[in-house]
Scaffold this active site. Sequence first.
Site, PDB file in Angstrom:
ATOM      1  N   LEU A   1      38.716   4.256  15.571  1.00  0.00           N
ATOM      2  CA  LEU A   1      40.014   4.132  14.898  1.00  0.00           C
ATOM      3  C   LEU A   1      40.343   2.703  14.449  1.00  0.00           C
ATOM      4  O   LEU A   1      40.789   2.497  13.321  1.00  0.00           O
ATOM      5  CB  LEU A   1      41.110   4.652  15.844  1.00  0.00           C
ATOM      6  CG  LEU A   1      42.538   4.540  15.343  1.00  0.00           C
ATOM      7  CD1 LEU A   1      42.744   5.400  14.105  1.00  0.00           C
ATOM      8  CD2 LEU A   1      43.527   4.959  16.430  1.00  0.00           C
TER       9      LEU A   1
ATOM     10  N   GLY B   1      33.803   5.681  19.003  1.00  0.00           N
ATOM     11  CA  GLY B   1      32.656   6.290  18.320  1.00  0.00           C
ATOM     12  C   GLY B   1      31.877   7.233  19.225  1.00  0.00           C
ATOM     13  O   GLY B   1      31.083   8.035  18.744  1.00  0.00           O
TER      14      GLY B   1
ATOM     15  N   TYR C   1      36.531  11.004  14.053  1.00  0.00           N
ATOM     16  CA  TYR C   1      36.703   9.701  14.680  1.00  0.00           C
ATOM     17  C   TYR C   1      37.311   9.839  16.069  1.00  0.00           C
ATOM     18  O   TYR C   1      37.865  10.881  16.423  1.00  0.00           O
ATOM     19  CB  TYR C   1      37.531   8.762  13.794  1.00  0.00           C
ATOM     20  CG  TYR C   1      39.020   9.031  13.800  1.00  0.00           C
ATOM     21  CD1 TYR C   1      39.589   9.904  12.895  1.00  0.00           C
ATOM     22  CD2 TYR C   1      39.863   8.393  14.722  1.00  0.00           C
ATOM     23  CE1 TYR C   1      40.956  10.147  12.887  1.00  0.00           C
ATOM     24  CE2 TYR C   1      41.236   8.622  14.721  1.00  0.00           C
ATOM     25  CZ  TYR C   1      41.779   9.510  13.804  1.00  0.00           C
ATOM     26  OH  TYR C   1      43.118   9.757  13.806  1.00  0.00           O
ATOM     27  N   CYS C   2      37.157   8.757  16.852  1.00  0.00           N
ATOM     28  CA  CYS C   2      37.787   8.691  18.177  1.00  0.00           C
ATOM     29  C   CYS C   2      38.156   7.235  18.386  1.00  0.00           C
ATOM     30  O   CYS C   2      38.383   6.514  17.403  1.00  0.00           O
ATOM     31  CB  CYS C   2      36.833   9.205  19.250  1.00  0.00           C
ATOM     32  SG  CYS C   2      35.316   8.253  19.359  1.00  0.00           S
ATOM     33  N   GLY C   3      38.195   6.775  19.639  1.00  0.00           N
ATOM     34  CA  GLY C   3      38.580   5.390  19.870  1.00  0.00           C
ATOM     35  C   GLY C   3      37.458   4.411  19.542  1.00  0.00           C
ATOM     36  O   GLY C   3      37.666   3.386  18.912  1.00  0.00           O
TER      37      GLY C   3
END
Length: 354
Positions: A338, A314, A310-312
């Site tokens: 997230l 996608g 995951y990241c902020g």
Amino acid sequence: MNIDAATLAKLYPLDKLRPESLDQLVKECAIEEVGKGAVLFRAGDTDEHTLYVLSGVVRGDYPDGKTKTTDGNSLQGRYALGDLQPRRFTATVDSMTAHILKVDRRYTEKVITWDQLTRQTTFKHYDADPGANRWVFRLLHNRALHKLPTGAVERLFQRLEEIPVSRGQVIIREGDEADYFFVIKEGTASVSKLTEGGDAIVAYLVRGDTFGEDALLTRSVRNATVAMMSAGKLMRLSHRDFAEILTPPVVDWVSPGKASILARQGAQILDVRTIEEFEERAIKGAMNIPLLNLRDRIDELDRKREVLVYCGTGERSAAAAFILSKIGFTSYALQGGLSAMMKQLEKAPPGSKA
Ligand SMILES: Nc1ncnc2c1ncn2[C@@H]1O[C@@H]2COP(=O)(O)O[C@H]2[C@H]1O
């Protein structure tokens, strides 16, 4: 027992392959000598291999009690042993010894696709010189491509465009906007990044290697400079074709709901944002490897476990999932990043039944 192209040429459907394709496939084959009672696979198993019985006898036991026998010394030995997945029966060696040929199923499928494609008179990339096609076989080793359906592999090869390049030519410059994804057909290239001490080479790329995917997936600028170390040829794929052909099958997106299930089942949770972003807020139990360091720190991940990235938003996780897929990890990118996951965790904290 030795394996050579002539042995492979007796097996179906490999008998239809060109000699150069057989020569490449030979390198991927292994022959195992196994004794009576050895179980080759079990009913219900899913695995990565195609097996052929080259000698000896193998018994197949179906869950409903039926049995079938495969004798490697007869014509039966020319067909793959129970090639449906999941396996329909349990295969057990029934002779004193047997020789079993094992080959990666998906690599073989891709080689067959390439081989058939190049027989079409309209196909533009085939070169009658076997050495000239070596980049293809190396490219087909890229595990990310193993996820592509046959039609997509065909489209990929049809849409690649060849460009000649000279020694020292800069193909991608760090900080520039992204336009193409590249495969090296001939030649070598260096990847360098700007550091406080100047430009530092971080990797060398050879025939069949790919580059230029990060910026296309993260929709940001190029994160490194790629320059040719020798004259050669590149194959390039436009941004649009990359998004249409490669991104959807290679990057597996999961919803926050599915992600929680994967995490409960033991998937590693990987946060690919920066250290600062991670320290501010992160999913409990996640490990942090910023996208820019992922290639160098890949050994910190357990190859046997699935990876949930995951990241902020996608975008960085799509690039990370692509990098991980290339080298054979099973990875998923979290849709919505997230904040979507945080909402899900509030609804169903880990350990709850929801
Ligand atoms: N450490 C690395 N090893 C190999 N390739 C890299 C590395 N860092 C960046 N790249 C490649 O260099 C490319 C530069 O453009 P992109 O950011 O689009 O995508 C990048 C990757 O494909």
